[in-house]
Design an enzyme around this catalytic site. Sequence first.
Site, PDB file in Angstrom:
ATOM      1  N   HIS A   1       0.842  -1.203   0.000  1.00 61.68           N
ATOM      2  CA  HIS A   1       0.000   0.000   0.000  1.00 61.68           C
ATOM      3  C   HIS A   1       0.874   1.249   0.000  1.00 61.68           C
ATOM      4  O   HIS A   1       1.888   1.297   0.690  1.00 61.68           O
ATOM      5  CB  HIS A   1      -0.868   0.056   1.264  1.00 61.68           C
ATOM      6  CG  HIS A   1      -2.096  -0.776   1.178  1.00 61.68           C
ATOM      7  ND1 HIS A   1      -2.816  -1.139   2.290  1.00 61.68           N
ATOM      8  CD2 HIS A   1      -2.765  -1.294   0.117  1.00 61.68           C
ATOM      9  CE1 HIS A   1      -3.863  -1.854   1.931  1.00 61.68           C
ATOM     10  NE2 HIS A   1      -3.852  -1.977   0.607  1.00 61.68           N
ATOM     11  N   TYR A   2       0.425   2.249  -0.766  1.00 60.34           N
ATOM     12  CA  TYR A   2       0.994   3.579  -0.608  1.00 60.34           C
ATOM     13  C   TYR A   2      -0.172   4.572  -0.695  1.00 60.34           C
ATOM     14  O   TYR A   2      -0.880   4.560  -1.687  1.00 60.34           O
ATOM     15  CB  TYR A   2       2.032   3.910  -1.674  1.00 60.34           C
ATOM     16  CG  TYR A   2       2.852   5.111  -1.224  1.00 60.34           C
ATOM     17  CD1 TYR A   2       3.839   4.967  -0.262  1.00 60.34           C
ATOM     18  CD2 TYR A   2       2.586   6.386  -1.721  1.00 60.34           C
ATOM     19  CE1 TYR A   2       4.564   6.072   0.182  1.00 60.34           C
ATOM     20  CE2 TYR A   2       3.309   7.484  -1.273  1.00 60.34           C
ATOM     21  CZ  TYR A   2       4.300   7.310  -0.329  1.00 60.34           C
ATOM     22  OH  TYR A   2       5.009   8.387   0.132  1.00 60.34           O
TER      23      TYR A   2
ATOM     24  N   SER B   1      -1.175   2.304   6.233  1.00 60.51           N
ATOM     25  CA  SER B   1      -1.620   2.846   7.531  1.00 60.51           C
ATOM     26  C   SER B   1      -0.481   2.763   8.534  1.00 60.51           C
ATOM     27  O   SER B   1      -0.394   3.584   9.445  1.00 60.51           O
ATOM     28  CB  SER B   1      -2.779   2.025   8.102  1.00 60.51           C
ATOM     29  OG  SER B   1      -3.888   2.115   7.273  1.00 60.51           O
ATOM     30  N   TYR B   2       0.355   1.722   8.378  1.00 60.59           N
ATOM     31  CA  TYR B   2       1.415   1.455   9.359  1.00 60.59           C
ATOM     32  C   TYR B   2       2.750   1.489   8.637  1.00 60.59           C
ATOM     33  O   TYR B   2       2.960   0.740   7.685  1.00 60.59           O
ATOM     34  CB  TYR B   2       1.182   0.098  10.027  1.00 60.59           C
ATOM     35  CG  TYR B   2      -0.185   0.028  10.676  1.00 60.59           C
ATOM     36  CD1 TYR B   2      -0.407   0.594  11.924  1.00 60.59           C
ATOM     37  CD2 TYR B   2      -1.255  -0.551  10.005  1.00 60.59           C
ATOM     38  CE1 TYR B   2      -1.658   0.579  12.503  1.00 60.59           C
ATOM     39  CE2 TYR B   2      -2.525  -0.574  10.574  1.00 60.59           C
ATOM     40  CZ  TYR B   2      -2.713  -0.010  11.826  1.00 60.59           C
ATOM     41  OH  TYR B   2      -3.954  -0.018  12.389  1.00 60.59           O
ATOM     42  N   TYR B   3       3.659   2.355   9.097  1.00 59.77           N
ATOM     43  CA  TYR B   3       4.897   2.611   8.374  1.00 59.77           C
ATOM     44  C   TYR B   3       6.039   1.707   8.845  1.00 59.77           C
ATOM     45  O   TYR B   3       7.064   2.184   9.313  1.00 59.77           O
ATOM     46  CB  TYR B   3       5.246   4.102   8.456  1.00 59.77           C
ATOM     47  CG  TYR B   3       4.279   4.923   7.626  1.00 59.77           C
ATOM     48  CD1 TYR B   3       4.557   5.234   6.301  1.00 59.77           C
ATOM     49  CD2 TYR B   3       3.055   5.325   8.147  1.00 59.77           C
ATOM     50  CE1 TYR B   3       3.656   5.949   5.520  1.00 59.77           C
ATOM     51  CE2 TYR B   3       2.149   6.038   7.380  1.00 59.77           C
ATOM     52  CZ  TYR B   3       2.459   6.335   6.073  1.00 59.77           C
ATOM     53  OH  TYR B   3       1.559   7.031   5.303  1.00 59.77           O
ATOM     54  N   HIS B   4       5.808   0.443   8.744  1.00 53.17           N
ATOM     55  CA  HIS B   4       6.866  -0.565   8.883  1.00 53.17           C
ATOM     56  C   HIS B   4       6.631  -1.456   7.667  1.00 53.17           C
ATOM     57  O   HIS B   4       5.535  -2.025   7.518  1.00 53.17           O
ATOM     58  CB  HIS B   4       6.698  -1.353  10.188  1.00 53.17           C
ATOM     59  CG  HIS B   4       7.668  -2.497  10.306  1.00 53.17           C
ATOM     60  ND1 HIS B   4       8.698  -2.510  11.207  1.00 53.17           N
ATOM     61  CD2 HIS B   4       7.775  -3.660   9.602  1.00 53.17           C
ATOM     62  CE1 HIS B   4       9.395  -3.623  11.061  1.00 53.17           C
ATOM     63  NE2 HIS B   4       8.842  -4.342  10.079  1.00 53.17           N
TER      64      HIS B   4
ATOM     65  N   HIS C   1       5.706  -3.816   4.865  1.00 49.24           N
ATOM     66  CA  HIS C   1       5.027  -5.123   4.825  1.00 49.24           C
ATOM     67  C   HIS C   1       4.356  -5.303   3.474  1.00 49.24           C
ATOM     68  O   HIS C   1       4.071  -4.329   2.767  1.00 49.24           O
ATOM     69  CB  HIS C   1       3.994  -5.219   5.961  1.00 49.24           C
ATOM     70  CG  HIS C   1       2.995  -4.116   5.938  1.00 49.24           C
ATOM     71  ND1 HIS C   1       3.198  -2.900   6.568  1.00 49.24           N
ATOM     72  CD2 HIS C   1       1.797  -4.005   5.321  1.00 49.24           C
ATOM     73  CE1 HIS C   1       2.171  -2.116   6.355  1.00 49.24           C
ATOM     74  NE2 HIS C   1       1.306  -2.751   5.594  1.00 49.24           N
ATOM     75  N   VAL C   2       4.099  -6.560   3.140  1.00 48.06           N
ATOM     76  CA  VAL C   2       3.480  -6.891   1.843  1.00 48.06           C
ATOM     77  C   VAL C   2       2.163  -7.603   2.111  1.00 48.06           C
ATOM     78  O   VAL C   2       2.074  -8.460   2.999  1.00 48.06           O
ATOM     79  CB  VAL C   2       4.441  -7.814   1.035  1.00 48.06           C
ATOM     80  CG1 VAL C   2       3.781  -8.297  -0.254  1.00 48.06           C
ATOM     81  CG2 VAL C   2       5.755  -7.091   0.733  1.00 48.06           C
TER      82      VAL C   2
HETATM   83  O1  G7M Z   1      -2.525  -0.143   4.852  1.00 48.38           O
HETATM   84  P1  G7M Z   1      -1.451  -1.026   5.427  1.00 48.38           P
HETATM   85  O2  G7M Z   1      -0.553  -1.546   4.341  1.00 48.38           O
HETATM   86  O3  G7M Z   1      -0.648  -0.360   6.533  1.00 48.38           O
HETATM   87  O4  G7M Z   1      -2.213  -2.276   6.035  1.00 48.38           O
HETATM   88  C1  G7M Z   1      -1.891  -2.855   7.262  1.00 48.38           C
HETATM   89  C2  G7M Z   1      -2.569  -4.204   7.382  1.00 48.38           C
HETATM   90  O5  G7M Z   1      -2.283  -4.726   8.672  1.00 48.38           O
HETATM   91  C3  G7M Z   1      -4.089  -4.155   7.242  1.00 48.38           C
HETATM   92  O6  G7M Z   1      -4.500  -5.038   6.219  1.00 48.38           O
HETATM   93  C4  G7M Z   1      -4.596  -4.577   8.627  1.00 48.38           C
HETATM   94  O7  G7M Z   1      -5.772  -5.359   8.582  1.00 48.38           O
HETATM   95  C5  G7M Z   1      -3.433  -5.370   9.192  1.00 48.38           C
HETATM   96  N1  G7M Z   1      -3.365  -5.297  10.655  1.00 48.38           N
HETATM   97  C6  G7M Z   1      -3.532  -4.192  11.415  1.00 48.38           C
HETATM   98  N2  G7M Z   1      -3.348  -4.528  12.724  1.00 48.38           N
HETATM   99  C7  G7M Z   1      -3.435  -3.582  13.819  1.00 48.38           C
HETATM  100  C8  G7M Z   1      -3.077  -5.874  12.798  1.00 48.38           C
HETATM  101  C9  G7M Z   1      -2.805  -6.760  13.875  1.00 48.38           C
HETATM  102  O8  G7M Z   1      -2.775  -6.413  15.062  1.00 48.38           O
HETATM  103  N3  G7M Z   1      -2.554  -8.058  13.519  1.00 48.38           N
HETATM  104  C10 G7M Z   1      -2.593  -8.484  12.207  1.00 48.38           C
HETATM  105  N4  G7M Z   1      -2.352  -9.768  11.977  1.00 48.38           N
HETATM  106  N5  G7M Z   1      -2.854  -7.658  11.190  1.00 48.38           N
HETATM  107  C11 G7M Z   1      -3.090  -6.344  11.468  1.00 48.38           C
END
Ligand code: G7M
Length: 319
Positions: free
Chosen positions: A250-251, A254-257, A259-260
């Site tokens: 995603h760009y 939501s979370y800036y660490h 991940h795919v």
């Molecule tokens: O938009 P972004 O690429 O940051 O997406 C983050 C993904 O992390 C989303 O699809 C969320 O459903 C997933 N996610 C968020 N949280 C807080 C958790 C969590 O605590 N555990 C897991 N397994 N997935 C999460």
Amino acid sequence: MSSDQEKIAKKRKLDEETEQKGLKSFDGFTVTKVLNENASSKSIFLMGKFSKDETVNKDKDAVVILEKTPFSEETVGSLLSSKMELSLQMQNDIYGMFDGYPDKELNGVKTTVIYPATERHILKYTAQNINLISETYDDYVNITLPYLKSRQFSVQWVYNILDKSAEAERIVFEDEDKEKGFVLLPDMKWDQKQVENLYLIAICHRRDLMSLRDLNDDHLPLLKNIQQKCIKAVEEKFSVPPRQLRLYVHYQPSYYHFHVHITHLKFDAPGTQVAKAYLLSDVIENIEMVGNYYQKKTITFTQRENDGLLLKFREAGKL
Ligand code: G7M
């Protein structure tokens, strides 16, 4: 054990875990606001407070997401049995319409609780107009990055996964390498009931990559490792072939660490639309063509009306 019994046993274990965290039911919960609802995904996003439950802090807001789950081929046999009570709504010739009331085990509602929820969580789940923003690399450096440094969602949940202090039993695959290793596990959006809804995330071990914008040719080994090993792990564990998988980032995330996301092609997962999802294979190829592609490319993404980043772009006269 039959697969139904296994599912029920697994569910009981999860119930026990939830109970240990102090949340057994929504007894005393007050809904203060409906943030959003979506009839096609059969979900509703609510804000509220736990007023009676003494084990949780009374004053903080909670966000609760309720979602009706899809039917699964495996449990449909139990559904069409004495375990479902029928109440006739209408009968006309050969056509009958009923309300069906299945057993508790067959009638779960996927329930996500964020508690205590921050103001940003509440905004994230509130229905809002969305806007397109075109971000040059200079905009990223001058507007986006300072904003993210001052304000972003906590990634504590990510560190808990990497440290095995949460969700350790859910890990599907892990490569422990510090540079190119990652943890693969079910995304919070997947209840793991059916493979057509498969939704996993691969979270890299290294903690210095925030998003697509940080990637360059130094990271090709990491990206290729995630691509190859996730595809293999999903094929082995879930029997989903690579041609039915979508691997993307995603760009803005939501979370800036870094991940795919890995989803089944049959699943119309939220966040797979243009100006949000970038195929991992394209990311790899772009960087192979131009090592610093993501430090040059203007990236267009969507932001909600009240999002802080959108306000920063507006303040800078970019919208
Ligand atoms: O938009 P972004 O690429 O940051 O997406 C983050 C993904 O992390 C989303 O699809 C969320 O459903 C997933 N996610 C968020 N949280 C807080 C958790 C969590 O605590 N555990 C897991 N397994 N997935 C999460």
